[in-house]
Design an enzyme around this catalytic site. Structure first.
Site, PDB file in Angstrom:
ATOM      1  CB  THR A 152     -57.114  27.813 -25.748  1.00  0.00           C
ATOM      2  OG1 THR A 152     -57.389  26.647 -26.516  1.00  0.00           O
ATOM      3  CG2 THR A 152     -55.751  27.684 -25.097  1.00  0.00           C
TER       4      THR A 152
ATOM      5  CG  ASP B 165     -58.105  21.063 -29.965  1.00  0.00           C
ATOM      6  OD1 ASP B 165     -57.856  20.288 -30.918  1.00  0.00           O
ATOM      7  OD2 ASP B 165     -58.585  22.189 -30.115  1.00  0.00           O
TER       8      ASP B 165
ATOM      9  CD  GLU C  62     -70.044  35.574 -35.608  1.00  0.00           C
ATOM     10  OE1 GLU C  62     -70.000  34.503 -36.245  1.00  0.00           O
ATOM     11  OE2 GLU C  62     -69.153  36.440 -35.655  1.00  0.00           O
TER      12      GLU C  62
END
Length: 325
Positions: free
Chosen positions: A33, A56, A229
Site C-alpha cells: 500500500t 484488497d 527475507e
C-alpha cells in the site's frame, strides 16, 4: 556485467507514457500500500490524471492517506489529479444479486445456476469493477492488490466465464423454453434467462478486452514488492514465474523495510538483521539484476501515514536512498 545493472529506481515507470495499468503486489505486510500510494503520488506529477484502486478487502488506502475512500472515485486531499477508490469484490457481487432479484424467481434461479460454477462470482465482480473503471477517463490506473494468491486469480477469469457461458448455453438450449414459460406463469419476466446471458456476455467481452491489455507490455506492468527475507523472496520468485507464464510484464522489484545501521551503531540486533537482509538482497541481485530494476527502501523509525509523509517517502522511489552517517 556490473556496468549493465539497471537503475535502482522506478523512474522507468514514470517515463513510460503508454502505461495504462500498473499493479503493485506481493506477500501481506511487505508495504504494497505504501509503495502503490507513493508511486501514484509520483505519477500524478507527470501524468494528466491518476486513479489508485485498492482491491484488497482489508482496505488500507483510507489509513494511508488519513481520508475515507469508498467504491466511488474520490479526489485525494491536496491533489488535483489523483483520485482513489476502495472496492470490495464481495459487496459488488451482492449488488448484482440484488439487481437480479428484480427478475423474480427465474432470475434468481439462473443466478444460482451461474454462481454454481467455481470462480464465476469473483469473475463477475471483477468485470463489474473493470466496466466501472473503463468508463472513467484516467490516463493511468494503479492497483493496490490483495496478497499474492488473490492477485493472480483474475488472470484466469476469461476462461472461467467462457466455461460458465458454455454450460448455461447448453442448459438453456434444453430447458430455456420451459423456464421462460414457468417464469411467465409465476409472474416473472419472460426474458429473464436472456437478460442473464446478455449480462454474462457483456462481462466476458469486458474481461477479455482488459486481459488483452494486461498482456501488452506497452500498457501494463507489475511491480513486485517484497522484504529481504527468505519467504518473501521465495514468494516474489513464484510471482515472477506466474506473471511470466501469464505473459504479464514485470521488470521492477521494490525491496522494502531494509535496515541501514550507522557505522558507529552498537546495536547487536540491528547488525544481525542487517547482515541477514544483505544476504537475501545479494541473492535478489544475483537472480534479477539482468532484467529488473531493484529499488531499495529503508525501514523508517515512524509510520508512513498522511499525504505529506507519503510525498516524502515517494521521493525514494525516484532518488535512491542514501544513509546519512
Amino acid at each position: 556485467m556490473a556496468e549493465e545493472i539497471l537503475p535502482p529506481t522506478l523512474q522507468n515507470v514514470l517515463d513510460q507514457n503508454s502505461l495504462k495499468w500498473i499493479f503493485c503486489g506481493g506477500k501481506g505486510g511487505v508495504g504494497k500500500t505504501t509503495t502503490s500510494c507513493s508511486l501514484a503520488i509520483q505519477l500524478a506529477q507527470v501524468r494528466e490524471s491518476v486513479l489508485l484502486i485498492s482491491t484488497d478487502p482489508a482496505h488500507n488506502l483510507s489509513d494511508a492517506f488519513g481520508q475515507k475512500f469508498s467504491k466511488e472515485a474520490t479526489k485525494v486531499n491536496g491533489f488535483d489529479n489523483l483520485s482513489a477508490m476502495e472496492i470490495d469484490p464481495t459487496s459488488a457481487i451482492q449488488e448484482m444479486v440484488d439487481q437480479s432479484d428484480q427478475n423474480g424467481m427465474m432470475g434468481t434461479m439462473m443466478q444460482d445456476l451461474a454462481f454454481a460454477i467455481p470462480g464465476v462470482d469473483e469473475a463477475m465482480s471483477f468485470a463489474e469493477i473493470m466496466k466501472h473503471v473503463k468508463s472513467m477517463e484516467y490516463s493511468v490506473i494503479v492497483f493496490d492488490t490483495a496478497p499474492t494468491g488473490h492477485t493472480l486469480r483474475f488472470l484466469s477469469f476469461p476462461s472461467v466465464l467462457e466455461k460458465a457461458l458454455g454450460k448455461l448455453s447448453t442448459l438453456s438450449g434444453r430447458i430455456g423454453p420451459m423456464l421462460n414459460q414457468m417464469s411467465t406463469l409465476m409472474g416473472g419476466q419472460a426474458d429473464a434467462t436472456e437478460d442473464m446471458f446478455s449480462k454474462l456476455e457483456s462481462m466476458r467481452a469486458v474481461i477479455t478486452e482488459v486481459n488483452t491489455q494486461f498482456k501488452d507490455p506497452e500498457k501494463t506492468t507489475f511491480i513486485c514488492v517484497c522484504i529481504s527475507e527468505f519467504l518473501s523472496l521465495y514468494e516474489t520468485e513464484r510471482l515472477v514465474q506466474e506473471l511470466t507464464a501469464y505473459e504479464i510484464d514485470t521488470h521492477n522489484i521494490v525491496v522494502n523495510q531494509l535496515l541501514f545501521p550507522k557505522s558507529d551503531s552498537n546495536c547487536e540486533h540491528c547488525r544481525v538483521r542487517h547482515s541477514m537482509q544483505q544476504k537475501y538482497l545479494k541473492e535478489a541481485h544475483e537472480l534479477y539484476d539482468e532484467f529488473f530494476h531493484i529499488v531499495q527502501l529503508p525501514l523508517l523509525t515512524e509510520e508512513v501515514r498522511g499525504p505529506q509523509k507519503l510525498k516524502e517517502f515517494s521521493e525514494m522511489l525516484i532518488e535512491p536512498f542514501k544513509l546519512e552517517q
